[in-house]
Scaffold this motif. Structure first.
Motif, PDB file in Angstrom:
ATOM      1  N   TYR A 129       0.840  -1.329  -0.060  1.00 55.71           N
ATOM      2  CA  TYR A 129      -0.007  -0.049  -0.113  1.00 55.71           C
ATOM      3  C   TYR A 129       0.743   1.183   0.071  1.00 55.71           C
ATOM      4  CZ  TYR A 129      -3.774  -3.422   0.909  1.00 55.71           C
ATOM      5  OH  TYR A 129      -4.565  -4.373   1.099  1.00 55.71           O
ATOM      6  N   GLU A 130       2.282   1.335  -0.484  1.00 52.91           N
ATOM      7  CA  GLU A 130       3.060   2.211  -0.441  1.00 52.91           C
ATOM      8  C   GLU A 130       2.347   3.333  -1.484  1.00 52.91           C
ATOM      9  OE1 GLU A 130       7.655   3.579  -1.381  1.00 52.91           O
ATOM     10  OE2 GLU A 130       6.971   1.399  -0.777  1.00 52.91           O
ATOM     11  N   THR A 131       2.112   4.410  -1.296  1.00 52.83           N
ATOM     12  CA  THR A 131       2.013   5.519  -2.349  1.00 52.83           C
ATOM     13  C   THR A 131       3.136   6.210  -2.882  1.00 52.83           C
ATOM     14  OG1 THR A 131       1.771   7.435  -0.475  1.00 52.83           O
ATOM     15  CG2 THR A 131      -0.256   5.991  -1.055  1.00 52.83           C
ATOM     16  N   PHE A 132       2.986   6.670  -4.111  1.00 51.23           N
ATOM     17  CA  PHE A 132       3.971   7.332  -4.786  1.00 51.23           C
ATOM     18  C   PHE A 132       3.124   8.416  -5.787  1.00 51.23           C
ATOM     19  CE2 PHE A 132       3.161   3.464  -7.054  1.00 51.23           C
ATOM     20  CZ  PHE A 132       3.311   3.610  -8.314  1.00 51.23           C
ATOM     21  N   GLN A 133       4.276   8.818  -6.788  1.00 47.34           N
ATOM     22  CA  GLN A 133       3.458   9.944  -7.661  1.00 47.34           C
ATOM     23  C   GLN A 133       4.184   9.413  -9.192  1.00 47.34           C
ATOM     24  OE1 GLN A 133       1.240  12.051  -5.203  1.00 47.34           O
ATOM     25  NE2 GLN A 133       1.701  13.111  -7.178  1.00 47.34           N
ATOM     26  N   VAL A 134       3.355   9.585 -10.046  1.00 52.23           N
ATOM     27  CA  VAL A 134       3.775   9.586 -11.372  1.00 52.23           C
ATOM     28  C   VAL A 134       3.370  11.082 -11.988  1.00 52.23           C
ATOM     29  CG1 VAL A 134       3.512   8.742 -14.042  1.00 52.23           C
ATOM     30  CG2 VAL A 134       3.287   7.132 -11.821  1.00 52.23           C
ATOM     31  N   GLY A 135       4.410  11.866 -11.994  1.00 54.13           N
ATOM     32  CA  GLY A 135       4.079  13.522 -12.175  1.00 54.13           C
ATOM     33  C   GLY A 135       3.033  13.762 -10.952  1.00 54.13           C
ATOM     34  N   ASN A 136       2.171  14.346 -11.271  1.00 58.56           N
ATOM     35  CA  ASN A 136       1.155  15.075 -10.289  1.00 58.56           C
ATOM     36  C   ASN A 136      -0.008  13.815  -9.813  1.00 58.56           C
ATOM     37  OD1 ASN A 136       2.533  17.454 -10.017  1.00 58.56           O
ATOM     38  ND2 ASN A 136       1.123  18.354 -11.615  1.00 58.56           N
ATOM     39  N   ILE A 137       0.299  12.649 -10.534  1.00 59.79           N
ATOM     40  CA  ILE A 137      -0.974  11.677 -10.224  1.00 59.79           C
ATOM     41  C   ILE A 137      -0.555  10.851  -9.374  1.00 59.79           C
ATOM     42  CG2 ILE A 137      -2.093   9.835 -11.383  1.00 59.79           C
ATOM     43  CD1 ILE A 137      -1.818  11.168 -14.100  1.00 59.79           C
ATOM     44  N   GLU A 138      -1.568  10.660  -8.100  1.00 61.05           N
ATOM     45  CA  GLU A 138      -1.276   9.905  -7.060  1.00 61.05           C
ATOM     46  C   GLU A 138      -1.389   8.453  -7.638  1.00 61.05           C
ATOM     47  OE1 GLU A 138      -3.982  10.796  -3.873  1.00 61.05           O
ATOM     48  OE2 GLU A 138      -3.188  13.054  -3.634  1.00 61.05           O
ATOM     49  N   ALA A 139      -0.462   7.679  -7.070  1.00 65.24           N
ATOM     50  CA  ALA A 139      -0.332   6.177  -7.232  1.00 65.24           C
ATOM     51  C   ALA A 139      -0.199   5.279  -5.873  1.00 65.24           C
ATOM     52  CB  ALA A 139       0.759   5.830  -8.412  1.00 65.24           C
ATOM     53  N   LYS A 140      -0.549   4.156  -6.106  1.00 56.66           N
ATOM     54  CA  LYS A 140      -0.467   3.037  -4.843  1.00 56.66           C
ATOM     55  C   LYS A 140       0.018   1.683  -5.321  1.00 56.66           C
ATOM     56  CE  LYS A 140      -3.482   3.636  -1.707  1.00 56.66           C
ATOM     57  NZ  LYS A 140      -4.850   3.352  -1.064  1.00 56.66           N
TER      58      LYS A 140
END
Length: 300
Positions: A129-140
């Motif tokens: 469930y770690e979160t990260f970003q692709v540009g300004n888009i939230e990802a998990k």
């Protein structure tokens, strides 16, 4: 609904594999998911034609590679992540469960002392469930083990990239008889994905064209819940496990499992060259149980 990334798929027909370039249209930051290194098994030649097609697209679109991701250590194709990172930059990533896979196959192949099963071959290991970003888009990174112990699904905005966890609705689900696999665990992982909004776009890693139809790579969570032939709404865990394990007992090992695993647990790097400056793939003879639980007299 979450932000909507742009998605471009690339089909590697020899292995029925779909790779993806995913990007934020605002920032042009991108992720590459499940790239393929071409491999010819009868002569041991590798090539980068498929990866170069992705690279050309990325350059044409003016994208910057932020991530080079794997959904798991694949058993049916060689990964080109290391090559793409060398060409375009970016951070290579995979689930933290890769350590379990590496530890198993280090013993299977009796790998060199310098190979450490700690995931350090990758730049980043995603925790559950770690979160990260692709540009300004939230990802998990959502854990979806069952096919393998290291499988995960990347949810980037409104798009989910599920690796082998789910196929198109008429293709069902992935096999669960590899080391560390479990049909019960896969069912629980799929239920986790079914909690996503129905309109979530779902991108599959493989399509084996049931009944000879055209290749397909995109569906939705809602369509899977309503129509997946193995695990739609109303199918119990027991029903799924019985069907999945019966199916797995009929399957041969993937054609490229031996070379694929040896490269993919190294983040797409070939095994280190030996004293004659040649890299080798090792083949353990007469031990099919190293690769598939079905050969060991029991099921996942």
């Amino acid at each position: 609904m979450s932000a909507r990334p742009e998605v471009k798929h690339f089909l590697h027909e020899p292995t029925s594999t779909f790779s993806y370039v995913v990007w934020d249209p605002e920032t042009k930051q991108a992720a590459v998911i499940d790239s393929v290194l071409d491999y010819t098994e009868n002569n041991g030649l590798t090539a980068t034609d498929s990866a170069d097609e992705m690279i050309a697209f990325i350059r044409e679109q003016g994208l910057t590679v932020q991530w080079v991701l794997e959904t798991h250590a694949h058993a049916d194709h060689l990964a080109a992540g290391a090559y793409i990172r060398d060409q375009l930059g970016g951070t290579t990533g995979i689930g933290a469960g890769i350590r379990v896979v590496q530890n198993h196959f280090r013993e299977v192949y009796n790998l060199e002392r310098g190979f450490l099963p700690d995931g350090s071959q990758f730049d980043h290991l995603f925790e559950d469930y770690e979160t990260f970003q692709v540009g300004n888009i939230e990802a998990k990174a959502i854990p979806t083990p069952g096919h393998t112990s290291d499988s995960l699904t990347y949810v980037i905005g409104d798009a989910a990239f599920c690796g082998d966890t789910l196929f198109m609705p008429d293709g069902g689900t992935a096999r669960c008889d590899f080391p560390g696999g479990s049909a019960s665990t896969l069912y629980q992982s799929i239920m986790r994905l079914y909690e996503l909004p129905d309109e979530t776009r779902l991108f599959v890693l493989h399509d084996y064209r049931p009944n000879g139809r055209e290749y397909r790579n995109e569906t939705t969570i809602g369509d899977e819940r309503q129509g997946n032939i193995h695990v739609r709404d109303g199918v119990s865990e027991q029903e799924f496990v019985e069907r999945r394990e019966a199916r797995d007992r009929t399957l041969d090992l993937p054609r490229l499992i031996i070379p694929s695993v040896q490269v993919n647990i190294r983040a797409g790097q070939l095994p280190p060259a030996e004293g004659n400056d040649v890299s080798y793939i090792k083949v353990p003879l007469n031990r099919p149980d190293y690769f598939s639980q079905s050969y060991g007299g029991g099921d996942a």
